[in-house]
Design a protein around this motif. Structure first.
Motif, mmCIF file in Angstrom:
data_model
loop_
_atom_site.group_PDB
_atom_site.id
_atom_site.type_symbol
_atom_site.label_atom_id
_atom_site.label_comp_id
_atom_site.label_asym_id
_atom_site.label_seq_id
_atom_site.Cartn_x
_atom_site.Cartn_y
_atom_site.Cartn_z
ATOM 1 N N GLU A 143 -87.269 23.347 -2.848
ATOM 2 C CA GLU A 143 -87.548 21.957 -3.023
ATOM 3 C C GLU A 143 -86.103 21.219 -3.193
ATOM 4 N N LYS A 144 -84.586 22.012 -3.605
ATOM 5 C CA LYS A 144 -83.615 21.334 -3.820
ATOM 6 C C LYS A 144 -82.880 21.297 -2.490
ATOM 7 N N LEU A 146 -84.292 21.764 1.432
ATOM 8 C CA LEU A 146 -85.482 21.260 2.400
ATOM 9 C C LEU A 146 -86.218 19.884 1.657
ATOM 10 N N ASN A 147 -85.931 19.815 0.474
ATOM 11 C CA ASN A 147 -86.955 19.553 -0.487
ATOM 12 C C ASN A 147 -88.223 18.834 0.103
ATOM 13 N N MET A 148 -88.530 19.764 0.692
ATOM 14 C CA MET A 148 -90.036 20.513 0.350
ATOM 15 C C MET A 148 -91.003 20.775 -0.672
ATOM 16 N N LYS A 149 -90.997 19.902 -1.713
ATOM 17 C CA LYS A 149 -91.894 20.372 -2.627
ATOM 18 C C LYS A 149 -93.145 20.973 -2.676
ATOM 19 N N TRP A 150 -93.949 20.287 -1.714
ATOM 20 C CA TRP A 150 -95.746 21.452 -1.384
ATOM 21 C C TRP A 150 -95.390 22.797 -1.408
ATOM 22 N N LEU A 151 -94.200 22.668 -0.309
ATOM 23 C CA LEU A 151 -93.868 24.781 -0.184
ATOM 24 C C LEU A 151 -93.727 24.660 -0.718
ATOM 25 N N ALA A 152 -92.160 24.673 -2.537
ATOM 26 C CA ALA A 152 -92.388 25.203 -3.532
ATOM 27 C C ALA A 152 -92.931 26.100 -3.922
ATOM 28 N N VAL A 153 -94.118 24.341 -4.508
ATOM 29 C CA VAL A 153 -95.943 24.556 -5.261
ATOM 30 C C VAL A 153 -96.201 25.213 -4.516
ATOM 31 N N LEU A 154 -96.679 25.479 -2.964
ATOM 32 C CA LEU A 154 -97.506 26.869 -2.343
ATOM 33 C C LEU A 154 -96.711 28.052 -2.760
ATOM 34 N N PHE A 155 -95.537 28.058 -2.507
ATOM 35 C CA PHE A 155 -94.752 29.675 -2.583
ATOM 36 C C PHE A 155 -95.495 30.178 -4.014
ATOM 37 N N ALA A 156 -94.699 29.195 -5.185
ATOM 38 C CA ALA A 156 -94.589 29.764 -6.103
ATOM 39 C C ALA A 156 -96.746 29.890 -6.475
#
Length: 561
Positions: A143-144, A146-156
């Motif tokens: 998120e911080k 890569l600015n890829m919130k969607w990937l961060a949410v998927l990983f979490a």
């Protein structure tokens, strides 16, 4: 078809597109190879520095964080040193043959670099939560930076699912299985007692978890290693043949021997890489969450500490387990056991593993990565029984990837059955029937049996029982922390307690669920975390290289001062 078998088939189908897909071993090892070359073999060059850091040689009291380097290492090790080292190695050899151990080594060697990268980046982009503790992991750099919130949410989300599917249920399932076999303790009793203990530990958060881990992990590792060496020494004449079996079938696949029907190269590689990942978690991004809590201002220093984990976990402990199993010879022998429903398959025709043509056909049938269709078809019909023994023909029962022998069928009260029982598409329709006999065995039971083939005799299985109890229990403890950090990321601190309650409840459930289903679930959940994590760290390769350069620049300045 019984619900357990339906669930297992569904999970197997999903796994075919994830961890067991043809691309997955190449993706996992490929990322490790890339970073190994890109960073100049850090797993070799920084090994000595890692040992100095973990001993506290450069520790500073004012460094931000919740745990010491050693506590972070032992907490992460408690999450990785678990059923993968005892049951997972046995399962890899059971499915892929001796060559699977080689691919576990390959995964570990390059995984040392992968873990170095994921931990460094996670430590670099960690945050302090509302309760004052540190929270980090791949979701934060996704998120911080890569600015890829969607990937961060998927990983979490994958972390929460995996905390149950790989860090929770397989651990208690193997503990309960071994405690039942060794001490004849009911599985629900084992699950209930340990669920209460688990709740008592994880309610205290990372500081209590770290304190438990730093005491238990070194003790259990020493006990297990000494026990394994005693078995290997007893079977010393089989050490060289074991290595020959490992290296002699790396690219050709493992040949049939005893009750083992053989395995192709693709299957051996696939199982070795998958079990290597399940064991040391390098590339999965899980241990990065534990290391993010470590005190320190230099992210790369914590990354260096973490590269020790695959070495300890796989190169040392998994290798010892593998040599115990191979040198004892039990991996290719049939032993009396109760058959798990998901392990059984009734097929049309009369087959034996003493017939070379039959063996070839059976090997193709059991190889999910086969390039040619199987000639063997699932059996549908009725089986006639007299006092628990089969008196009809036209079918063969396969159990645990082998031809079952001396089979007995029992009713729900344990009495031998007489009459006819229906089979549909290779599966028993009546779930109350117990089937037992001789076949190959796998997972923790195989390792426990191997440990009896040494100086300690039957007492050797208690080493496995104790090791598995401590290894797997501390793994579940560590994974509860990974899951609650992911819960905080997604839903905030209020989500931690509901998550912990669900974690403990499912821990108990895992004790009584079919072991084959649990392991298939583990395959799926591990890959769910690994794929987005590998994408994330690869995209940040330049950031990683600059972080390492900054570490050495600052380190030299500190040493000069």
């Amino acid at each position: 078809m019984e619900i357990v078998e339906t669930i297992n088939d569904a999970l197997t189908f999903i796994d075919g597109y994830l961890g067991s897909a043809g691309y997955f071993p190449y993706l996992l090892i490929g990322v490790g190879v890339f970073f190994t070359l890109y960073l100049g073999f850090p797993q070799i060059r920084y090994f000595g520095q890692a040992t100095r850091i973990v001993r506290g040689q450069y520790a500073k009291k004012d460094s931000p964080g919740d745990t010491s380097h050693f506590q972070a290492l032992t907490t992460a090790l408690s999450g990785t040193v678990g059923t993968g080292n005892i049951g997972g190695v046995a399962l890899a050899i059971f499915i892929g043959g001796p060559a699977a151990l080689f691919w576990m080594w390959v995964t570990a060697f390059f995984g040392m670099t992968t873990k170095f990268v994921e931990v460094t980046l996670s430590h670099k982009y960690r945050e302090k939560t509302e309760d004052g503790t540190m929270a980090g992991g791949p979701m934060y750099f996704m998120e911080k930076k890569l600015n890829m919130k969607w990937l961060a949410v998927l990983f979490a989300m994958a972390t929460i699912i995996s905390s149950i599917g790989s860090g929770n249920m397989p651990q208690i399932n193997n503990i309960a299985e071994v405690m039942s076999t060794t001490f004849h303790i009911e599985k629900w009793i084992t699950g209930g007692v340990l669920a209460i203990l688990l709740a008592m530990v994880i309610i205290g958060g990372i500081k209590r978890i770290a304190k438990v881990a730093e005491k238990v992990v070194p003790f259990m590792a020493v006990v297990y290693v000494v026990g394994a060496i005693l078995v290997i020494a007893y079977n010393y004449e089989n050490i060289l043949p074991s290595f020959q079996a490992i290296f002699g079938s790396i690219f050709s696949g493992s040949s049939a021997v005893g009750g083992f029907l053989g395995a192709s190269f693709a299957y051996a590689m696939d199982r070795g890489v998958n079990r290597g990942l399940f064991s040391n978690e390098a590339g999965q991004g899980s241990a990065a969450i534990a290391h993010s809590a470590a005190k320190g201002k230099e992210p790369a220093s914590e990354g260096m500490v973490s590269l020790l984990e695959p070495f300890i976990d796989t190169i040392i402990i998994c290798t010892l387990t593998g040599l115990v199993i191979l040198s004892s010879g039990v991996w290719s022998e049939k032993h009396f056991n109760k058959f798990d429903r998901a392990d059984m398959e009734f097929v049309v025709g009369d087959y034996t593993d003493s017939n070379e043509e039959h063996v070839k056909k059976l090997m193709i049938h059991l190889d999910e990565k086969r390039s040619v269709p199987s000639e063997i078809k699932p059996f549908t019909g009725t089986i006639s029984l007299q006092e628990g023994k089969v008196i009809s023909d036209g079918f063969t029962l396969l159990n645990s990837r082998s031809v079952a022998e001396e089979v007995t069928y029992l009713d729900s009260e344990g009495n031998p059955l007489t009459g006819e029982i229906p089979v549909s598409e290779g599966r028993l329709e009546d779930s109350s029937i117990t089937v037992q006999g001789k076949s190959l065995i796998h997972s923790a039971n195989l390792t426990a049996l191997a440990f009896t083939k040494g100086y300690m005799g039957e007492s050797g299985k208690y080493i496995v029982s104790l090791g598995l109890l401590l290894f797997a229990f501390t793994t579940a403890i560590a994974w509860s922390y990974y899951g609650d950090r992911a819960s905080i990321y997604l839903f905030g601190p209020k989500a931690v307690m509901p998550y912990r309650i669900a974690f403990v409840a499912l821990f108990f459930l895992g004790a009584i669920v079919d072991s084959t289903v649990v392991w298939t679930l583990a395959y799926v959940t591990v890959a769910l975390m690994t794929i987005p994590n590998l994408i994330g760290i690869t995209l940040l390769h330049k950031d990683m290289k600059n972080t390492v350069k900054d570490y050495w620049k600052n380190f030299k300045q500190d040493q000069a001062d």
